[in-house]
Write a protein that holds these residues in place. Structure first.
Motif, PDB file in Angstrom:
ATOM      1  N   LEU A 277       0.780  -1.191  -0.095  1.00 16.06           N
ATOM      2  CA  LEU A 277       0.034  -0.067  -0.044  1.00 16.06           C
ATOM      3  C   LEU A 277       0.842   1.458   0.191  1.00 16.06           C
ATOM      4  CD1 LEU A 277      -2.815  -0.934   2.426  1.00 16.06           C
ATOM      5  CD2 LEU A 277      -3.108  -1.069   0.017  1.00 16.06           C
ATOM      6  N   LEU A 278       2.129   1.190   0.241  1.00 16.06           N
ATOM      7  CA  LEU A 278       3.070   2.439   0.339  1.00 16.06           C
ATOM      8  C   LEU A 278       3.088   3.335  -0.857  1.00 16.06           C
ATOM      9  CD1 LEU A 278       4.733   3.776   2.422  1.00 16.06           C
ATOM     10  CD2 LEU A 278       6.790   2.359   1.258  1.00 16.06           C
TER      11      LEU A 278
ATOM     12  N   VAL B 276       0.913   8.954  -2.655  1.00 17.19           N
ATOM     13  CA  VAL B 276       0.166   9.825  -3.808  1.00 17.19           C
ATOM     14  C   VAL B 276      -1.305  10.074  -3.354  1.00 17.19           C
ATOM     15  CG1 VAL B 276       1.527   9.026  -5.640  1.00 17.19           C
ATOM     16  CG2 VAL B 276      -0.353   7.924  -5.312  1.00 17.19           C
ATOM     17  N   ASP B 277      -2.013   9.443  -2.496  1.00 15.62           N
ATOM     18  CA  ASP B 277      -3.322   9.659  -2.320  1.00 15.62           C
ATOM     19  C   ASP B 277      -3.347  10.697  -1.435  1.00 15.62           C
ATOM     20  OD1 ASP B 277      -5.984   9.379  -1.780  1.00 15.62           O
ATOM     21  OD2 ASP B 277      -5.852   7.467  -0.556  1.00 15.62           O
ATOM     22  N   ASP B 278      -4.439  11.789  -1.817  1.00 14.99           N
ATOM     23  CA  ASP B 278      -4.651  13.181  -0.944  1.00 14.99           C
ATOM     24  C   ASP B 278      -5.488  12.753   0.184  1.00 14.99           C
ATOM     25  OD1 ASP B 278      -3.464  14.433  -3.042  1.00 14.99           O
ATOM     26  OD2 ASP B 278      -5.029  14.674  -4.043  1.00 14.99           O
TER      27      ASP B 278
ATOM     28  N   HIS C 254       6.163   8.249  -5.816  1.00 12.88           N
ATOM     29  CA  HIS C 254       6.514   9.572  -6.418  1.00 12.88           C
ATOM     30  C   HIS C 254       5.515  10.494  -5.695  1.00 12.88           C
ATOM     31  CE1 HIS C 254       9.018   7.389  -8.983  1.00 12.88           C
ATOM     32  NE2 HIS C 254       8.092   6.462  -9.348  1.00 12.88           N
ATOM     33  N   PRO C 255       5.537  10.888  -4.759  1.00 14.05           N
ATOM     34  CA  PRO C 255       4.600  12.013  -4.144  1.00 14.05           C
ATOM     35  C   PRO C 255       4.718  13.499  -4.719  1.00 14.05           C
ATOM     36  CG  PRO C 255       6.315  11.556  -2.507  1.00 14.05           C
ATOM     37  CD  PRO C 255       6.579  10.513  -3.483  1.00 14.05           C
ATOM     38  N   GLU C 256       3.708  14.188  -4.424  1.00 14.93           N
ATOM     39  CA  GLU C 256       3.897  15.722  -4.827  1.00 14.93           C
ATOM     40  C   GLU C 256       3.592  16.562  -3.718  1.00 14.93           C
ATOM     41  OE1 GLU C 256       0.700  15.951  -7.787  1.00 14.93           O
ATOM     42  OE2 GLU C 256       1.529  14.775  -9.259  1.00 14.93           O
TER      43      GLU C 256
END
Length: 919
Positions: A674-675, A680-682, A721-723
């Motif tokens: 799940l990482l 990337v999940d808001d 790849h987070p934003e």
């Protein structure tokens, strides 16, 4: 010709003159209802619940008629409880309770039905007469508690609305009330209150029904009560509730006919006690001569449990919408009426808290011959009620006592206030057309004259008046009437030497070292702390944590006030341990249970039950729940609890339980999967992501030892790849922990961000991410101090100042457990005194180059000469450290000696480490 034909004609004539045919129909119908009820072969005794007038009339009628069978409007399955009333102090309530439902919506659980009983009630007099008089049979004929809910609409919500203010002795239980006589027609109630010059229905009833009927003869009482019941019934507009009431009436008449047929009892020797509303019934099953059938549906498979719970005047008032203090006033009115009339009420033998009276019938007494009822309504309705003369001594006593109570509670009351209350009470009674001030007039006068505009204490004057006139009497269920669990609790706590039946708070002191026999009491108190309301069992000193036990404890116990809660635990099991185990098992197998909930249950099982088998069972369920979760919202809670449990097992057990190992491997694979999505999940917060990484890093060694692959974690981190800036900071910290990013590279990236004007406004979010990253990477605390220090030094004020309040609140709410480590690291980094700040250089700043060694030959010093003279010591140290080298000439050694001294002065840590190694 009917007895009531003249009255019917008189009311019809008046209605035609003032109200037309509609009113005429209602009034004549009311007379018909009275005529029908009184002509019934089975004598109907209409009552109003908690009405002294009904209780007085009941005592008179029982002594006169001496019935052999009494049919009582009360749930038929509550009958076995009535004999236990003699072991209780009134008021109490008979209760039916169910938690495991079969046939009802699961959302209704738990179901509870209570029927409160007070001494000033007609039903208590009937029960006492039947149970204490040989040869008298008491039969409860109302629907069972199962049918109470069977006939309720099948909606998602239970057939009652729990209220915040009802969290008293009755809780949110459904109240079963005999003789519910309150108009269900709002306009009628408002009209009666307005023209009666009263505030509440209870006050209107006391003034216009209760007082006139207290001394009335039996025929007048019956006719008036049926007339009132008929009026309220004909004006009722709630069709759904009226349909339920009609089914109740069909049920009761069916049960009575069945009993008479089976027992062969003579209807002339029977008495039917019901609410006045039901006495004016219109159903086709009404009367013994009716042959209309009614099919009674079978009960569901729900298992009902029965018992007695304590009740109180205020609980009855809150549950049934009565005015505050009305039940206390009714009790005071009952006591006064009994003394004035000379009647001897019936009473159960051994009843606690009541005056000892001879309540049995005299030997050889014979019932009087029945006389056909005459029309008493015409006289009662045509003349005004007889007004009692002013009881000056009673009113004076009230006024003096209320001033005394007010002074004790902080009011600046005086004799002048007592005189003012006295005169105002008479004035208010006169304005309301009363010759004698009622308790309600006295209350209003006391509030007006004493309370002013300030309430100094927690009790206002109205509450003081209620205390004066009888108080909020609270019942108590005797030891012999308690369920086995409650008796077991009292028995096991007996070594404390306290009277647990008292309603006051009692202090229990336990020295577990000096008195080891109190350890079982301590264990029981901790379980009760978990199961009961927090103010019932409250620890003052001592705590219970994993691996910790207190040597001294202090408790505040309030069992008498929370007796109902203890009794209801008895509906769930035989012992406290069984109830606790059932609660924990039900919690973890709930459809909405999560892994965090299951881990909490494991911890509670270890703390309170000490059962390894049960803890392993709950732990296996936690593994199942974790593997099936698709959300990581509880990741921080899961991490906190599994760390604590593993630390406990490692300290107290030779090996980790199997479920802990399974939880580590399942969690490792689960969070690795799940990482990338969580990054990337808001909807997934930074704290949740940091907790996932904390689980992965802290469980890594155990998971790898059990067969997990570290490449899975590395791959998950590389795929992330987070934003969001905060999540980017967490990712950088994770890469640093895995060796994919050096700390020098991390420092360079942060410096670039601070140097970029476009990124500076969002740099505080990076800092929040680095703070959260201390959860998975504790070694990063020094770097976090460095980043925060640089931010405070370089960020412009327009960015720094608005961000600081958010930093403080976020640290407090989301990183409270991380702050001690951050503060300790800051303490090691910054100078300890204000004077040292000016000369202090941050460790992350550029350091000055070390001074170069002099080119001239330096003569060897005494240290060099000593080393050259005894080289064996240096050779041994070099061999220990694994160093190789050759001895040099004294001149060259002296130059190198100077350079070495400079190097050691700048970096003393290696020398100190060697010294520590050599001890």
């Amino acid at each position: 010709m009917s007895t009531f034909d003249p009255l019917r004609e008189q009311l019809s004539q008046a209605a035609r003159e003032f109200g037309g045919d509609t009113v005429s129909g209602i009034l004549s119908g009311m007379v018909d209802d009275v005529d029908r009820a009184l002509r019934e072969e089975l004598e109907i005794f209409p009552v109003c619940h908690h009405s002294p007038a009904s209780a007085l009339a009941m005592v008179r009628r029982l002594r006169e008629k001496q019935p052999k069978v009494i049919y009582l409007e009360l749930c038929e399955d509550l009958q076995p409880l009535l004999t236990e009333l003699r072991n209780c102090r009134l008021p109490v309530a008979v209760q039916a309770f169910a938690t495991d439902l079969d046939g009802f919506p699961k959302s209704w659980a738990p179901l509870s039905v209570v029927a409160p009983i007070t001494e000033a009630s007609a039903e208590y007099q009937a029960i006492s007469y039947a149970l204490e008089t040989p040869g008298v049979e008491l039969v409860l004929v109302d629907r069972s508690t199962d049918h109470v809910f069977q006939w309720a609409p099948k909606e998602e919500d239970p057939p009652y609305a729990p209220k915040e203010e009802d969290a008293g002795l009755h809780g949110d239980a459904v109240g079963v009330e005999i003789g519910d006589l309150r108009p269900r027609f709002a306009e009628l109630e408002e009209h009666l209150l307005h023209h009666g010059k009263v505030r509440h229905w209870s006050e209107w009833w006391d003034q216009y029904v209760e007082q006139p009927l207290s001394g009335a003869d039996y025929d007048t009482y019956r006719q008036v009560m049926v007339l009132i019941g008929s009026l309220f019934r004909r004006l009722d507009r709630d069709g759904r509730r009226q349909a339920v009431d009609e089914d109740r009436e069909r049920y009761m008449w069916t049960r009575m006919r069945e009993h008479l047929s089976a027992s062969g009892a003579d209807p002339a020797d029977c008495l039917y006690v019901c609410g006045a509303f039901h006495a004016a019934s219109h159903v086709e099953q009404f009367g013994l001569r009716s042959t209309a059938p009614f099919e009674i549906t079978p009960r569901t498979d729900t298992k009902w449990l029965y018992g007695l719970i304590p009740s109180s005047h205020s609980a009855i008032e809150a549950q049934f919408g009565l005015a505050s203090g009305s039940v206390s006033i009714a009790a005071a009115t009952w006591a006064k009426a009994v003394a004035r009339s000379g009647l001897t009420p019936f009473q159960l033998a051994g009843q606690k808290g009541t005056r000892k009276r001879v309540s049995k019938l005299p030997a050889g007494a014979r019932p009087k011959a029945e006389i056909a009822p005459a029309d008493k309504l015409t006289g009662f309705l045509s003349r005004p009620p007889a007004l009692d003369e002013l009881d000056q001594s009673e009113l004076l006593g009230w006024c003096v006592d209320i001033v005394r109570l007010a002074r004790r509670n902080g009011y600046l009351a005086s004799t002048a206030d007592a005189i003012a209350v006295f005169e105002t009470s008479i004035l208010l009674a006169g304005m309301r057309n009363r010759a004698r001030p009622t308790p309600y007039d006295f209350q209003d006068a006391a509030v007006t004259c004493i309370e002013k505009d300030v309430v100094p204490g927690r009790r206002d004057v109205r509450r003081l008046c209620e205390i004066l006139l009888g108080g909020d009497r609270v019942g108590e269920v005797g030891y012999d009437a308690l369920p086995p669990l409650a008796r077991n609790v009292y028995d096991r706590l007996e070594p404390l030497g306290l009277d647990l039946s008292k309603r006051t708070i009692q202090r229990a002191l336990l020295d577990l070292n000096a008195e080891p026999e109190l350890v079982p009491c301590s264990d029981l108190l901790w379980m009760l702390r978990y199961l009961l309301p927090h103010d019932a069992v409250r620890p003052i000193m001592g705590e219970r944590r994993l691996g910790e036990r207190s040597i001294q404890e202090s408790w505040d116990l309030s069992f008498g006030k929370h007796q109902r809660s203890i009794i209801e635990l008895g509906y769930e099991g035989v012992t406290i341990e069984q109830v606790l185990e059932q609660r924990l098992r039900r919690k973890v197998w709930d459809p909405k249970a999560t892994a965090a909930v299951a881990l909490a249950a494991v911890e509670d099982a270890v703390l309170y039950l000490g059962s390894k088998r049960f803890a392993d069972e709950l732990g296996a369920r936690a593994v199942e729940l974790l593997a099936s979760e698709r959300s990581v919202d509880d990741a921080p809670e899961v991490l906190r609890r599994i760390r604590r449990l593993m630390a406990y097992y490692r300290a107290s057990e030779p090996a980790l339980p199997a479920w802990c190992e399974e939880f580590a491997t399942a969690g490792y694979a689960h969070y690795c999967t799940l990482l990338p999505t969580a990054f990337v999940d808001d909807d997934t917060g930074v704290r949740q992501v940091a907790a996932m990484l904390g689980f992965l890093f802290s469980m890594e060694s155990l998971a790898l030892a059990l067969g997990c692959d570290r490449a899975q974690l590395e791959l998950a981190v590389r795929q992330s790849h987070p934003e969001s800036p905060a999540k980017v900071a967490v990712l950088w910290a994770a890469r640093t922990q895995l060796g994919l990013l050096t700390q020098a590279e991390l420092r360079a990236r942060c410096d670039e961000l601070l140097a970029n004007p476009l990124v500076v406004p969002s740099f505080p979010q990076y800092i929040m991410g680095f703070v959260q990253a201390m959860e998975p990477v504790p070694a990063l605390s020094g770097f976090v101090v460095e980043v925060i220090s640089k931010a405070f030094g370089r960020l412009p004020d327009n960015v720094l100042l608005p961000w600081m309040p958010k930093l403080i609140t976020t640290l407090r709410d989301q990183a409270g457990e991380l702050m001690p480590a951050l503060v300790r690291e800051a303490g090691r980094t910054f100078p300890g005194s204000l004077a040292a700040v000016d000369a202090w250089t941050p460790p992350w700043s550029a350091r000055p180059a070390p001074p170069k060694a002099a080119s001239a030959t330096v003569a060897p010093g005494p240290v060099t000469e000593l080393l050259l003279g005894h080289p064996a010591t240096c050779d041994a140290v070099a061999a220990l450290l694994g160093c190789e080298g050759e001895w040099q000439a004294p001149a060259a050694a002296g130059a190198e000696h100077q350079a070495a001294r400079a190097l050691l002065a700048e970096h003393p840590e290696p020398a100190l480490a060697v010294a520590a190694l050599l001890a």
